[in-house]
Design a protein around this motif. Structure first.
Motif, short mmCIF file in Angstrom:
data_model
loop_
_atom_site.label_atom_id
_atom_site.label_comp_id
_atom_site.label_asym_id
_atom_site.label_seq_id
_atom_site.Cartn_x
_atom_site.Cartn_y
_atom_site.Cartn_z
N LEU A 103 0.64 -1.28 0.01
CA LEU A 103 0.02 0.00 0.03
C LEU A 103 0.90 1.17 0.12
N VAL A 104 0.73 2.05 -1.09
CA VAL A 104 1.46 3.40 -1.25
C VAL A 104 0.74 4.50 -1.09
N ARG A 105 1.12 5.36 -0.20
CA ARG A 105 0.33 6.84 -0.36
C ARG A 105 1.26 7.91 -0.67
N SER A 106 1.13 8.42 -1.98
CA SER A 106 1.73 9.52 -2.56
C SER A 106 1.47 10.80 -2.29
N GLU A 107 1.99 11.58 -1.44
CA GLU A 107 1.64 12.93 -1.07
C GLU A 107 1.87 13.90 -2.28
N SER A 108 2.93 13.60 -3.10
CA SER A 108 3.20 14.64 -4.17
C SER A 108 1.68 14.89 -5.12
N ASP A 109 1.38 13.45 -5.46
CA ASP A 109 0.09 13.63 -6.54
C ASP A 109 -1.03 13.19 -6.00
N ALA A 110 -1.02 13.26 -4.43
CA ALA A 110 -2.52 12.87 -3.70
C ALA A 110 -2.88 11.52 -4.01
N ALA A 111 -2.33 10.51 -4.33
CA ALA A 111 -2.74 9.15 -4.74
C ALA A 111 -2.39 8.22 -3.89
N THR A 112 -3.41 7.38 -3.50
CA THR A 112 -3.12 6.24 -2.92
C THR A 112 -3.53 4.83 -3.80
N PHE A 113 -2.57 3.90 -3.61
CA PHE A 113 -2.54 2.71 -4.40
C PHE A 113 -2.12 1.37 -3.90
N LEU A 114 -2.64 0.19 -4.16
CA LEU A 114 -1.77 -0.99 -3.76
C LEU A 114 -1.07 -1.33 -5.20
N GLN A 115 0.22 -1.66 -4.78
CA GLN A 115 1.34 -1.76 -5.81
C GLN A 115 1.89 -3.15 -5.69
N ASN A 116 1.85 -3.77 -7.08
CA ASN A 116 2.73 -5.00 -7.29
C ASN A 116 3.87 -4.61 -7.24
N PRO A 117 4.76 -5.42 -6.33
CA PRO A 117 6.24 -4.91 -6.35
C PRO A 117 7.12 -5.64 -7.60
N GLN A 118 6.72 -6.60 -8.28
CA GLN A 118 7.12 -7.06 -9.17
C GLN A 118 6.99 -6.15 -10.56
N ASP A 119 6.01 -5.38 -10.62
CA ASP A 119 5.74 -4.63 -11.90
C ASP A 119 5.67 -3.16 -11.52
N PRO A 120 6.34 -2.22 -11.63
CA PRO A 120 6.20 -0.87 -11.29
C PRO A 120 4.86 -0.21 -11.93
N ASP A 121 4.40 -1.10 -13.06
CA ASP A 121 3.27 -0.51 -13.84
C ASP A 121 1.85 -0.85 -13.46
N ASP A 122 2.07 -1.93 -12.34
CA ASP A 122 0.73 -2.57 -12.01
C ASP A 122 0.26 -2.33 -10.55
N LYS A 123 -0.76 -1.54 -10.64
CA LYS A 123 -1.26 -0.95 -9.23
C LYS A 123 -2.70 -0.99 -9.39
N ILE A 124 -3.41 -0.98 -8.28
CA ILE A 124 -5.01 -0.74 -8.07
C ILE A 124 -5.09 0.70 -7.30
N HIS A 125 -5.72 1.35 -7.96
CA HIS A 125 -6.00 2.77 -7.40
C HIS A 125 -7.17 2.65 -6.23
N LEU A 126 -6.77 3.43 -5.18
CA LEU A 126 -7.69 3.57 -4.12
C LEU A 126 -8.15 4.95 -3.77
N PRO A 127 -8.97 5.28 -3.20
CA PRO A 127 -9.39 6.76 -2.45
C PRO A 127 -8.26 7.09 -1.80
N HIS A 128 -8.01 8.05 -1.79
CA HIS A 128 -6.67 8.82 -1.33
C HIS A 128 -6.78 8.91 0.25
N LEU A 129 -5.81 8.44 0.79
CA LEU A 129 -5.87 8.28 2.37
C LEU A 129 -5.63 9.60 2.93
N PRO A 130 -6.32 10.26 3.68
CA PRO A 130 -6.50 11.66 3.95
C PRO A 130 -5.20 12.00 4.70
N HIS A 131 -4.78 11.40 5.66
CA HIS A 131 -3.96 11.68 6.50
C HIS A 131 -2.42 10.89 6.45
#
Length: 251
Positions: free
Chosen positions: A59-87
């Motif tokens: 699970l990654v929370r990126s503050e720079s682009d206000a994005a939160t997603f589940l990341q497949n560690p084997q593939d940088p392009d493979d992710k499942i986007h989630l609502p942004h974690l507010p804090h």
């Protein structure tokens, strides 16, 4: 989304990269870093904004682009986007997923670490939902052993949690295991342990118990066995994961 990706390792370890604010992703089975630069290949991933799950996703929370997603560690392009974690939350939170994210209809759960505050909190998000919710939980009290708190009691924190068959299970009493189900709001209960360990368990008991989901079954590691049916268990503080020891695992 395209077909499922493979995770060709038993388990993943995340190590803080030297002289970098990005973690290095390490394959235990191969004994090498994943990708040439480890976490440096995954946009938005830093040491302070990522939480590893027993299911293999990060699970990654990126503050720079206000994005939160589940990341497949084997593939940088493979992710499942989630609502942004507010804090922004502590990197020591425990993160567990109730099922297989690609199938949908599951919950992503973050349990805040135990600290000096007497309140206990968790965050949760339903896949396909619109936001995250913060919930204060109360699963009982225990003697407070912090300096200056002798003789007092504190709320019991969730310090070990696993997901199995759509529900979450966590540290309970000497004779029970805590159970958490989302309906969709959090519902706490407990189930009896068929063969409790004499004398109790947990931080204050005679043994440290790890809850691990493996092949649709929930395990509590306290019985000696000769084999575990070709599965590999990874146990760490507040974390337990299982993978087939000699085969690839699909998400």
């Amino acid at each position: 989304m395209e077909g499922p990706s493979r995770v060709p390792v038993s388990c993943l370890a995340v190590k803080h990269g030297a002289d970098s604010d990005k973690p290095a992703l390490f394959s235990i089975s191969d004994g090498t870093a994943i990708h040439n630069n480890g976490g440096a290949d995954i946009p938005g991933l830093t040491n302070d904004n990522a939480w590893v799950t027993p299911q293999g996703w990060i699970l990654v929370r990126s503050e720079s682009d206000a994005a939160t997603f589940l990341q497949n560690p084997q593939d940088p392009d493979d992710k499942i986007h989630l609502p942004h974690l507010p804090h922004s939350l502590s990197s020591h939170c425990m993160c567990v997923i109730s099922g297989k994210p690609r199938r949908g209809d599951c919950v992503v759960l973050l349990v805040e670490p135990d600290d000096d505050d007497d309140a206990r909190f968790l965050w949760y998000c339903l896949l396909g939902g619109e936001d995250w919710a913060r919930h204060e939980y109360d699963i009982g009290t225990q003697p407070d052993i912090r300096p200056g708190k002798e003789g007092l009691r504190e709320k019991v924190p969730i310090c070990n949690i696993a997901a199995c068959r759509g529900k979450f299970y966590f540290n309970g009493t000497t004779e029970t295991v805590g159970e958490l189900e989302f309906t969709p709001t959090p519902m706490f209960s407990s189930i009896a342990i068929a063969d409790p360990l004499p004398g109790g368990y947990g931080v204050l008991g005679v043994a440290k118990v790890f809850l691990v989901e493996s092949d649709g079954e929930l395990y509590m590691q306290w019985h000696g066995v000769e084999e575990i049916d070709g599965r590999a268990f990874l146990l760490a503080s507040g974390f337990g994961a299982s993978r087939p020891a000699d085969s690839e695992l699909r998400h």
